[in-house]
Motif scaffolding. Sequence first.
Motif, PDB file in Angstrom:
ATOM      1  N   HIS A 296       2.513  -1.976   8.020  1.00  0.00           N
ATOM      2  CA  HIS A 296       3.225  -2.560   9.084  1.00  0.00           C
ATOM      3  C   HIS A 296       3.357  -4.089   9.025  1.00  0.00           C
ATOM      4  O   HIS A 296       4.238  -4.735   9.674  1.00  0.00           O
ATOM      5  N   HIS A 297       2.810  -4.595   7.913  1.00  0.00           N
ATOM      6  CA  HIS A 297       2.975  -6.090   7.742  1.00  0.00           C
ATOM      7  C   HIS A 297       2.541  -6.323   6.098  1.00  0.00           C
ATOM      8  O   HIS A 297       1.748  -5.563   5.731  1.00  0.00           O
ATOM      9  N   GLY A 298       3.115  -7.419   5.535  1.00  0.00           N
ATOM     10  CA  GLY A 298       2.895  -7.530   4.146  1.00  0.00           C
ATOM     11  C   GLY A 298       3.623  -6.596   3.346  1.00  0.00           C
ATOM     12  O   GLY A 298       4.093  -5.648   3.758  1.00  0.00           O
ATOM     13  N   LEU A 299       3.036  -6.509   2.038  1.00  0.00           N
ATOM     14  CA  LEU A 299       3.420  -5.532   1.031  1.00  0.00           C
ATOM     15  C   LEU A 299       2.355  -4.953   0.233  1.00  0.00           C
ATOM     16  O   LEU A 299       1.323  -5.841   0.078  1.00  0.00           O
ATOM     17  N   ALA A 300       2.484  -3.643  -0.086  1.00  0.00           N
ATOM     18  CA  ALA A 300       1.455  -3.040  -0.800  1.00  0.00           C
ATOM     19  C   ALA A 300       1.908  -3.274  -2.374  1.00  0.00           C
ATOM     20  O   ALA A 300       3.138  -2.762  -2.485  1.00  0.00           O
ATOM     21  N   ARG A 301       1.126  -2.781  -3.239  1.00  0.00           N
ATOM     22  CA  ARG A 301       1.686  -2.972  -4.767  1.00  0.00           C
ATOM     23  C   ARG A 301       1.264  -1.637  -5.141  1.00  0.00           C
ATOM     24  O   ARG A 301       0.528  -0.764  -4.477  1.00  0.00           O
ATOM     25  N   PRO A 302       1.903  -1.079  -6.224  1.00  0.00           N
ATOM     26  CA  PRO A 302       1.762   0.057  -6.772  1.00  0.00           C
ATOM     27  C   PRO A 302       0.042   0.301  -7.073  1.00  0.00           C
ATOM     28  O   PRO A 302      -0.596  -0.444  -7.553  1.00  0.00           O
ATOM     29  N   LEU A 303      -0.388   1.703  -6.926  1.00  0.00           N
ATOM     30  CA  LEU A 303      -1.726   1.969  -7.321  1.00  0.00           C
ATOM     31  C   LEU A 303      -2.048   2.162  -8.760  1.00  0.00           C
ATOM     32  O   LEU A 303      -1.127   2.997  -9.308  1.00  0.00           O
TER      33      LEU A 303
END
Length: 322
Positions: A296-303
Amino acid sequence: MVSATPEVRLLELRAFDFEPAMWYSSVSLLRSGSRGWLEVYARKLLSLLDLSIYGLNRVASDSEEIASDPYLYQTLGFVLTSLTRHRRMLLNYIQSLTGSRPTIDKEALTTYRNMVEVSSGWADFIAGCKLALRLLITAARAGVFYANDRNLRMVLTALIERDYEYNTYIDDFLGRYAPEPDAFQPSEAVVSTVLSLAMSHFPQEPVAEQPPLRWVEVCGEDEIPAQSGTKMAVMDGWLEVLIVRSGKEFYAVENVCTHEGGWLSDGLLYPPHMVSCIDHLAKFDVRTGEVLAQPHHGLARPLATFPVKVEGGKVFVGLHFT
Ligand code: FES
């Protein structure tokens, strides 16, 4: 069951695909196991590091708003010192790999000048620096999990540990010019400029994967419920891996969430192929590592994903480094 890597065609890149594209092309290149590609990869990291350093130095010397704010100015000094230290470590590594020390990266310098030219103001320019740093960390993460070179993995582990701080601090700088720094997007011109450096010299087609993998036993097959379930395993004393079972299929992904470090083993499994981090609700496909829903905030990268095989009732995870 061997995890698939989505095919990435960099020539068809769209701006919002930049982090997954950087990740999957770095992974693809590192899985080739070639020393030549290792050098291309390390030099690419150096270019992105240089671009970030040039850009943030300009902010430190020319932005009156940041220079007049003691907290921001001091923080920027800390980020620059830290980046410069990582630069020196990377230079040492490249020297050990190639026998010569890289000189000034003209491509990074040209990209920096172009970024100054095309950016529409400080917010746009700082967002470009943030993009370069995020791409750097995204690519560096690939090295930690897939580079078959212990020295490089050590250098990159130190670099990626700063990810959360870099993100937070650079949003503080951006916040001086943009009310919602977390959501602020750089202009298309700045994105294209940074991407031109980030993606140049990388292979435009996936590099063929070359075995052998190093298979490590992680648990018994019956330690994970037959229908669906998960188990966390620590490999080589440092690598936390989440083993996911979905009926007869097994998958393995890194256990530490790529957003802000939550443990996926504390999260939720949505069979057959999705896990969710409970910290901020990022969701991932365990077959490919793809981000299915951003937090819900920022960005996740692929695992990072790892191949899994089951033999004689034992579960084995394949590592790309010896
Ligand atoms: S740490 Fe996992 S979603 Fe934020």
